[in-house]
Design a protein around this motif. Structure first.
Motif, short mmCIF file in Angstrom:
data_model
loop_
_atom_site.label_atom_id
_atom_site.label_comp_id
_atom_site.label_asym_id
_atom_site.label_seq_id
_atom_site.Cartn_x
_atom_site.Cartn_y
_atom_site.Cartn_z
N ALA A 26 0.83 -1.21 0.00
CA ALA A 26 0.00 0.00 0.00
C ALA A 26 0.86 1.26 0.00
CB ALA A 26 -0.92 -0.01 1.22
N ASN A 27 1.94 1.24 0.74
CA ASN A 27 2.81 2.42 0.80
C ASN A 27 3.54 2.65 -0.52
OD1 ASN A 27 2.08 2.98 3.41
ND2 ASN A 27 3.88 2.06 4.35
N ILE A 28 3.93 1.56 -1.19
CA ILE A 28 4.58 1.71 -2.49
C ILE A 28 3.59 2.31 -3.50
CG2 ILE A 28 5.52 0.44 -4.46
CD1 ILE A 28 6.79 -1.51 -2.47
N ALA A 29 2.34 1.86 -3.46
CA ALA A 29 1.33 2.40 -4.36
C ALA A 29 1.11 3.89 -4.11
CB ALA A 29 0.02 1.63 -4.19
N ALA A 31 3.29 5.95 -2.77
CA ALA A 31 4.51 6.65 -3.18
C ALA A 31 4.51 6.87 -4.69
CB ALA A 31 5.73 5.86 -2.73
N LYS A 32 4.07 5.88 -5.45
CA LYS A 32 4.01 6.02 -6.90
C LYS A 32 3.05 7.14 -7.31
CE LYS A 32 5.21 1.25 -8.19
NZ LYS A 32 4.73 -0.02 -8.80
N ARG A 33 1.92 7.25 -6.61
CA ARG A 33 0.94 8.29 -6.95
C ARG A 33 1.48 9.69 -6.66
NH1 ARG A 33 -2.60 4.72 -4.26
NH2 ARG A 33 -2.65 6.11 -2.45
N SER A 34 2.41 9.80 -5.73
CA SER A 34 2.91 11.12 -5.33
C SER A 34 3.65 11.82 -6.45
CB SER A 34 3.83 10.98 -4.12
OG SER A 34 5.09 10.44 -4.49
N GLY A 35 4.31 11.06 -7.31
CA GLY A 35 5.12 11.66 -8.36
C GLY A 35 6.55 11.92 -7.96
N LEU A 36 6.88 11.74 -6.69
CA LEU A 36 8.23 11.96 -6.20
C LEU A 36 9.06 10.68 -6.32
CD1 LEU A 36 7.42 13.96 -2.93
CD2 LEU A 36 8.70 14.85 -4.90
N PRO A 37 10.38 10.83 -6.44
CA PRO A 37 11.21 9.62 -6.40
C PRO A 37 11.09 8.95 -5.04
CG PRO A 37 12.58 11.60 -6.28
CD PRO A 37 11.18 12.05 -6.60
N TYR A 38 11.10 7.61 -5.04
CA TYR A 38 10.96 6.90 -3.77
C TYR A 38 11.94 5.75 -3.70
CZ TYR A 38 8.26 3.29 -6.21
OH TYR A 38 7.87 2.28 -7.07
N PHE A 39 12.28 5.37 -2.45
CA PHE A 39 13.24 4.30 -2.20
C PHE A 39 12.68 3.42 -1.09
CE2 PHE A 39 15.33 8.12 -3.65
CZ PHE A 39 16.10 7.67 -4.71
N PRO A 101 7.49 -0.80 5.42
CA PRO A 101 6.17 -1.41 5.64
C PRO A 101 5.24 -0.57 6.51
CG PRO A 101 7.88 -3.07 5.81
CD PRO A 101 8.59 -1.76 5.68
N GLY A 102 5.78 0.15 7.49
CA GLY A 102 4.89 0.86 8.40
C GLY A 102 4.81 2.35 8.22
N ARG A 103 5.60 2.91 7.27
CA ARG A 103 5.65 4.38 7.21
C ARG A 103 6.17 4.86 5.86
NH1 ARG A 103 6.78 8.10 11.77
NH2 ARG A 103 7.27 6.26 13.02
N ILE A 104 5.70 6.05 5.48
CA ILE A 104 6.28 6.79 4.35
C ILE A 104 6.84 8.09 4.92
CG2 ILE A 104 5.84 7.98 2.17
CD1 ILE A 104 3.49 6.11 1.71
N ILE A 105 8.10 8.37 4.61
CA ILE A 105 8.71 9.63 5.04
C ILE A 105 9.11 10.42 3.81
CG2 ILE A 105 10.52 10.76 6.37
CD1 ILE A 105 10.88 8.25 7.98
N PRO A 458 1.17 11.60 0.29
CA PRO A 458 0.13 10.71 0.81
C PRO A 458 -0.30 11.11 2.23
CG PRO A 458 1.98 9.47 -0.10
CD PRO A 458 2.42 10.90 -0.01
N ARG A 459 -1.58 10.98 2.50
CA ARG A 459 -2.08 11.29 3.84
C ARG A 459 -1.39 10.39 4.87
NH1 ARG A 459 -6.44 8.14 5.84
NH2 ARG A 459 -6.92 6.35 4.51
N LYS A 460 -1.17 10.92 6.04
CA LYS A 460 -0.52 10.27 7.17
C LYS A 460 0.99 10.10 6.99
CE LYS A 460 -4.53 7.57 8.75
NZ LYS A 460 -5.00 6.21 9.13
#
Length: 647
Positions: A26-29, A31-39, A101-105, A458-460
């Protein structure tokens, strides 16, 4: 029976695994919607357990092929913000997401983004759970959000005004004179090496904060109260423990702050049973300190109930008590105070008064002490800057007795001089905190515009506003080629002179415009700029050592006043030099040529820079692990180095 237990354990294991996998998915999905690079990373950098066991799981993680971790290897270091600062963002982009798994920063250094985040408190609130441990002594302005925070903010902000800033100016000068006498030694001559500059600046700020927070006057060794002074002042200023205590107030406060992380993180029942001297001292200090806080509260409530509630000086706890106990009924009980249209004025509970007094001490003591410590070290390391600072002090203050300096006449001049520039440059390079946490509103995703491109956080999600990276981004600052390294620019060097280059560094550094949906409510507190109009004004968001917006540090004006007045009081008649005892004794120095003296001071300069670069962030950014920079206080005209080195 055994098979049933195994089945339950297996079910629990599968459930945990399912949560981990589904949470990461869910967090990867998102992150993809945000448009920002993610790791992707297995454990969040802000996970408490992950931080504790960092040296265990990181080596295991790095057993995987390099493609899984090479881009974000610096983030696996718990002190990465200070070590890498802008350099990591230059590699990964102005903003990027770390997904676990538990957070997006979302980490960002972009000034435009930081300005948007700090301007919209409800869209990007403070993650109060990260500050919950600071509510152990009572809820306060730092641990709350929403309506409760608004109430605390309005009540506590009343003390942070220009009238009280003038009192801080006077007390800071008085306390700095006591510190100078300590450094001069019993013979009053000075020019002696001491390794305690960090502890001494901490003591200075502790003495000042005791006055700001509680209206106390703490004495330096050799000082005494006049015969007719309030006996309560003498009771709390003494180095001896009064009846009912095992530590003096000063010692209890100092030791509590020394062991603050231990006291906040480790449960008290564990501290009581472990065979540790540090745990025993920490508990004893906290017990005494909390006892003093409650005694102060009782005394101030009694003063108000007796009608002795006139504002006779700076005293934040006294001000909070007057706000909550200012109107009493005939029998001494508290009566609600009517406000506009019959509404009752909000008041703090006793625990909230203590909680706010405590957090003001934590926020106002160590952070300001660290900045003063680093300012003195940097000025000793950069003699040319120290000489210019002294020239400005001479022009503004002359040889006038510091006790006669007028706040209204002199403060703005000092802020616009090399004194203010030196404070700003220290805050730019070694701010009290390296990144400032925020979060995205739980209710919905929030847009963020960076370099003209709109992204959706993403919210939260939590946000790391990496202030130290923005403050070392050459895009926002005037720079020249470094004089002390082979770096392309001097962005990582202590160069307070850059603050006098009042033109914009680049077209990209133009001031940020208005933020759509920005806060418009007045929450109280100092509303002015953190830098003088006479100095360089970086774009909004590029310089946030005290944060910005509605959640900016309430006491930032007080902190600047303390720092500027302390530097002015020290450098009016004295210089600070790096000690060179490691390379040359006083006897050897006497026989050195000028070139040899310059060479040995160069060794001290390089070691001082290396030591400052080894600072780590634990609540605040400071030196840890018995690291220090030895210095000497010398009278002006008696310098050995700083009156000519680097000329």
């Amino acid at each position: 029976m055994a098979s049933e237990i195994l089945l339950l354990l297996a079910a629990a294991g599968f459930y945990c695994l399912f949560n981990i996998v589904s949470g990461l998915s869910a967090n990867i999905a998102a992150a993809k919607r945000s448009g920002l690079p993610y790791f992707i990373i297995p454990i969040s950098p802000w996970n408490r357990i992950g931080q504790i066991f960092n040296k265990v799981w990181v080596p295991l993680y790095k057993l995987l092929p390099r493609k899984f971790w090479q881009d974000i290897e610096p983030i696996l270091n718990t002190n990465w913000q200070y070590i890498w600062n802008h350099k990591l963002f230059a590699k990964l982009g102005d903003a990027f997401l770390i997904v676990s798994p538990g957070r997006i920063i979302c980490f960002t250094e972009n000034a435009e983004a930081l300005h948007q985040i700090t301007s919209k408190r409800e869209a990007f609130p403070k993650p109060t759970e990260a500050y919950a441990i600071l509510g152990q002594y009572g809820q306060n302005v730092l641990t709350l959000e929403g309506a409760a925070w608004r109430m605390h903010r309005k009540i506590t902000s009343a003390s942070f005004n220009e009238k009280n800033a003038a009192l801080v100016f006077r007390e800071s000068i008085s306390q700095t004179q006591g510190l100078i006498n300590l450094w001069l030694g019993s013979d009053g001559l000075g020019n002696k090496t001491f390794n305690t500059i960090e502890q001494d600046t901490a003591s200075l700020m502790l003495n000042i904060i005791a006055n700001i927070g509680f209206g106390l006057k703490i004495l330096w060794p050799g000082q005494s109260f006049p015969p007719h002074a309030d006996p309560r002042l003498a009771k709390y200023a003494t180095q001896e423990a009064p009846d009912g205590y095992t530590m003096s107030f000063v010692n209890a406060l100092a030791r509590t702050l020394d062991y603050l992380i231990l006291l906040l993180v480790v449960p008290k029942w564990i501290l009581r049973i472990i065979p540790s001297k540090h745990a025993k001292v920490a508990l004893e200090a906290e017990s005494n300190f909390v006892g003093y806080l409650n005694e102060f509260l009782r005394e101030k409530i009694e003063d108000v109930r007796k009608g002795d509630n006139a504002e006779q000086g700076l005293d934040i706890m006294g001000s909070l008590v007057r706000t909550s106990y200012g109107d009493t009924s005939g029998n001494g009980s508290v009566a609600a105070k009517p406000g506009k249209k019959g509404h009752q004025v909000a008041q703090l509970t006793d625990s909230e008064i203590i909680g706010n007094a405590f957090v003001n001490i934590v926020a106002g003591h160590e952070s300001t002490a660290n900045v003063l410590h680093f300012s003195l070290v940097e000025l000793a390391t950069n003699p040319a800057s120290q000489r210019r600072l002294q020239r400005d002090i001479d022009n503004i203050l002359g040889d006038a007795d510091p006790n006669t300096w007028d706040y209204d006449a002199k403060m703005n001049q000092l802020l616009g001089s090399m004194v203010g520039a030196a404070v700003n440059e220290t805050l730019r390079l070694v701010p009290p905190v390296v990144d400032i946490p925020k979060m995205v509103s739980p209710s919905q995703d929030q847009p963020l515009t960076i370099n003209g491109v709109r992204y959706l956080l993403p919210r939260k999600a939590t946000i790391g506003m990496v202030a130290i990276a923005s403050q070392r981004n050459p895009r926002y600052w005037p720079t020249k080629p470094s004089k002390i390294s082979d770096a392309e620019t001097d962005i990582d060097d202590f160069v307070p002179e850059r603050w006098f280059q009042t033109e914009s560094a680049t077209t990209a550094a133009a001031a940020a415009g208005a933020v759509e949906g920005a806060d418009t409510e007045d929450f109280g507190g100092y509303a002015g700029s953190d830098t003088s109009a006479q100095l360089y004004r970086p774009p909004r968001g590029a310089f946030i050592p005290f944060s910005d917006g509605a959640r900016a540090c309430l006491g930032r004006r007080m902190a600047i006043v303390e720092l500027v007045s302390a530097l002015a009081a020290i450098f009016q008649k004295y210089s600070i030099e790096l000690a060179v005892d490691e390379w040359a004794s006083d006897e050897k120095f006497a026989g050195m040529s000028r070139n040899e003296k310059a060479e040995v001071y160069g060794l001290a300069q390089q070691k001082a820079r290396d030591t400052v670069n080894s600072a780590t962030s634990m609540i605040t950014l400071k030196l840890h692990g018995n690291k220090y920079v030895p210095v000497r206080l010398v009278r002006r005209g008696e310098e050995r180095f700083v009156d000519w080195v680097d000329a």
